[in-house]
Design an enzyme around this catalytic site. Structure first.
Site, PDB file in Angstrom:
ATOM      1  N   ALA A 245       0.796  -1.236   0.000  1.00 18.17           N
ATOM      2  CA  ALA A 245       0.000   0.000   0.000  1.00 18.17           C
ATOM      3  C   ALA A 245       0.828   1.285   0.000  1.00 18.17           C
ATOM      4  O   ALA A 245       0.279   2.360   0.223  1.00 18.17           O
ATOM      5  CB  ALA A 245      -1.005   0.035   1.147  1.00 18.17           C
ATOM      6  N   ALA A 246       2.138   1.204  -0.285  1.00 15.73           N
ATOM      7  CA  ALA A 246       2.937   2.438  -0.382  1.00 15.73           C
ATOM      8  C   ALA A 246       2.373   3.316  -1.499  1.00 15.73           C
ATOM      9  O   ALA A 246       2.092   4.500  -1.306  1.00 15.73           O
ATOM     10  CB  ALA A 246       4.401   2.116  -0.660  1.00 15.73           C
ATOM     11  N   GLY A 247       2.200   2.706  -2.669  1.00 14.02           N
ATOM     12  CA  GLY A 247       1.677   3.457  -3.814  1.00 14.02           C
ATOM     13  C   GLY A 247       0.245   3.928  -3.571  1.00 14.02           C
ATOM     14  O   GLY A 247      -0.123   5.047  -3.942  1.00 14.02           O
ATOM     15  N   ASP A 248      -0.569   3.087  -2.949  1.00 17.54           N
ATOM     16  CA  ASP A 248      -1.965   3.463  -2.671  1.00 17.54           C
ATOM     17  C   ASP A 248      -2.026   4.661  -1.727  1.00 17.54           C
ATOM     18  O   ASP A 248      -2.836   5.577  -1.910  1.00 17.54           O
ATOM     19  CB  ASP A 248      -2.725   2.293  -2.030  1.00 17.54           C
ATOM     20  CG  ASP A 248      -2.870   1.111  -2.978  1.00 17.54           C
ATOM     21  OD1 ASP A 248      -2.795   1.316  -4.204  1.00 17.54           O
ATOM     22  OD2 ASP A 248      -3.054  -0.014  -2.483  1.00 17.54           O
TER      23      ASP A 248
HETATM   24  P1  ADP Z   1       3.984   0.750  -5.356  1.00 21.63           P
HETATM   25  O1  ADP Z   1       3.699   0.476  -3.923  1.00 21.63           O
HETATM   26  O2  ADP Z   1       2.763   1.068  -6.136  1.00 21.63           O
HETATM   27  O3  ADP Z   1       4.878  -0.248  -6.020  1.00 21.63           O
HETATM   28  P2  ADP Z   1       6.305   2.481  -5.023  1.00 21.63           P
HETATM   29  O4  ADP Z   1       7.052   1.302  -4.536  1.00 21.63           O
HETATM   30  O5  ADP Z   1       6.870   3.239  -6.169  1.00 21.63           O
HETATM   31  O6  ADP Z   1       4.787   2.147  -5.378  1.00 21.63           O
HETATM   32  O7  ADP Z   1       6.131   3.482  -3.787  1.00 21.63           O
HETATM   33  C1  ADP Z   1       5.311   4.612  -3.821  1.00 21.63           C
HETATM   34  C2  ADP Z   1       5.944   5.741  -3.012  1.00 21.63           C
HETATM   35  O8  ADP Z   1       6.101   5.307  -1.662  1.00 21.63           O
HETATM   36  C3  ADP Z   1       7.331   6.154  -3.463  1.00 21.63           C
HETATM   37  O9  ADP Z   1       7.270   7.156  -4.467  1.00 21.63           O
HETATM   38  C4  ADP Z   1       7.949   6.692  -2.173  1.00 21.63           C
HETATM   39  O10 ADP Z   1       7.576   8.050  -1.964  1.00 21.63           O
HETATM   40  C5  ADP Z   1       7.283   5.833  -1.106  1.00 21.63           C
HETATM   41  N1  ADP Z   1       8.156   4.701  -0.735  1.00 21.63           N
HETATM   42  C6  ADP Z   1       8.121   3.442  -1.223  1.00 21.63           C
HETATM   43  N2  ADP Z   1       9.084   2.661  -0.673  1.00 21.63           N
HETATM   44  C7  ADP Z   1       9.735   3.459   0.214  1.00 21.63           C
HETATM   45  C8  ADP Z   1      10.840   3.267   1.107  1.00 21.63           C
HETATM   46  N3  ADP Z   1      11.474   2.085   1.208  1.00 21.63           N
HETATM   47  N4  ADP Z   1      11.224   4.322   1.863  1.00 21.63           N
HETATM   48  C9  ADP Z   1      10.605   5.531   1.783  1.00 21.63           C
HETATM   49  N5  ADP Z   1       9.569   5.786   0.957  1.00 21.63           N
HETATM   50  C10 ADP Z   1       9.140   4.768   0.174  1.00 21.63           C
END
Ligand code: ADP
Length: 300
Positions: A245-248
């Site tokens: 859910a980072a992207g969400d």
């Molecule tokens: P998804 O979850 O859709 O694959 P990402 O991995 O690109 O998307 O992550 C979305 C956003 O979450 C990134 O642009 C960043 O801002 C944040 N993020 C993801 N992983 C990390 C991390 N390990 N540390 C800090 N921020 C993170």
């Protein structure tokens, strides 16, 4: 007002040291039941970040339906337009490794049964922004995109899991949000760096999307619009325990920030902080921070 039309899933989460190889059997550390689904997660993220959010989606006629709905409503998301379909709710079988990476198998259940006629025209007419992903039928997404265009609501589309977008649908998209895998899958350009993201993003703009946001995991994100300079927002350095859910979280927080009048660079920073907090916590909806938490993170 923000409308999210998309998936509602129960995430069945297991934790392992390393992922099993094909043919291998390993022990997990026990299962957690955590409400998720890209649509529901983005709705929760937008609501907790301060947005006025209505969910459009479908749950099944099973024991997961009620906890799924209450997880949304407890976080401020209006669920009156969520329909019920015979059969199971959407399920996601998620494995998280000690490295903080995830592997996900989706069983779409009721999400796959959400039809264009399940989307109330009145909800679309009242919306300022409509947020879509790829966990409901494409036909339903296309219907929402076309209806939004005539209602002048902005369409934010996160084509995840990735599938090709028909050429005539790109011009219906105001903001296309993709991670590295999705950017590569759509543009045909491998994306590992900011430069790659710029190339892939320009390719997607050339197909008719009004703006493109490429998220680059721990590296950050790149926003492109028209002929303007791309905006790179570095991620915050945090200790990631679960990137589910980072992207969400990023998308929901970005949309809510925009709806509250923040300009694009400020909304990007707000969303970057929200997703940084989310990766330091376990789970999907349970890991999504509130506006207060995001603001105090940014003030540190
Ligand atoms: P998804 O979850 O859709 O694959 P990402 O991995 O690109 O998307 O992550 C979305 C956003 O979450 C990134 O642009 C960043 O801002 C944040 N993020 C993801 N992983 C990390 C991390 N390990 N540390 C800090 N921020 C993170």
């Amino acid at each position: 007002r923000i409308i999210v039309a998309g998936s509602i899933n129960m995430d069945l989460v297991n934790h392992v040291k390393e992922f099993p190889k094909p043919g291998e059997t390993i022990h997990g550390r026990g299962v957690d039941y955590l409400p998720g689904g890209k649509g529901a997660n983005q709705a929760v993220a937008a609501s907790l970040a301060g947005g006025d959010v209505t969910m459009i989606g479908a749950v099944g006629e099973d024991s997961f339906a009620e906890p799924l709905l209450s997880s949304l409503s407890e976080r401020g998301v209006a669920t009156g337009s969520v329909v019920r379909k015979p059969g199971t709710s959407g399920l996601a079988f998620i494995t998280v490794s000690d490295a903080g990476e995830n592997q996900i198998i989706l069983s779409e259940g009721s999400n796959g049964k959400l039809r264009p006629e399940d989307v109330p025209a009145k909800q679309l007419a009242d919306a300022d922004v409509i947020v879509l992903q790829n966990e409901i039928p494409w036909e339903t997404n296309l219907h929402v995109m076309q209806a939004s265009r005539s209602e002048r609501a902005k369409v934010v589309y996160n084509p995840a899991p990735v599938r090709q977008i028909p050429a005539d649908a790109y011009p219906l998209i105001d903001l296309l949000v993709v991670n590295e895998t999705e950017a590569a899958g759509l543009s045909g350009i491998e994306v590992a760096s900011q430069q790659d993201a710029a190339r892939a993003g320009r390719e997607l703009l050339s197909r008719g999307a009004r703006s493109v946001l490429v998220t680059l995991g721990a590296k950050g994100s790149l926003y492109l619009e028209g002929d303007g300079q791309p905006i790179f927002t570095p991620s915050f350095r945090v200790r990631a325990v679960d990137t589910t859910a980072a992207g969400d979280t990023f998308i929901g927080a970005f949309v809510a920030a925009g709806a509250q009048g923040l300009d694009t660079p400020a909304a990007l920073r707000f969303a970057t902080a929200a997703s940084a907090i989310a990766v330091t916590r376990e789970g999907a909806q349970a890991s999504i921070p509130t506006r207060r938490e995001i603001e105090s993170f940014l003030a540190e």
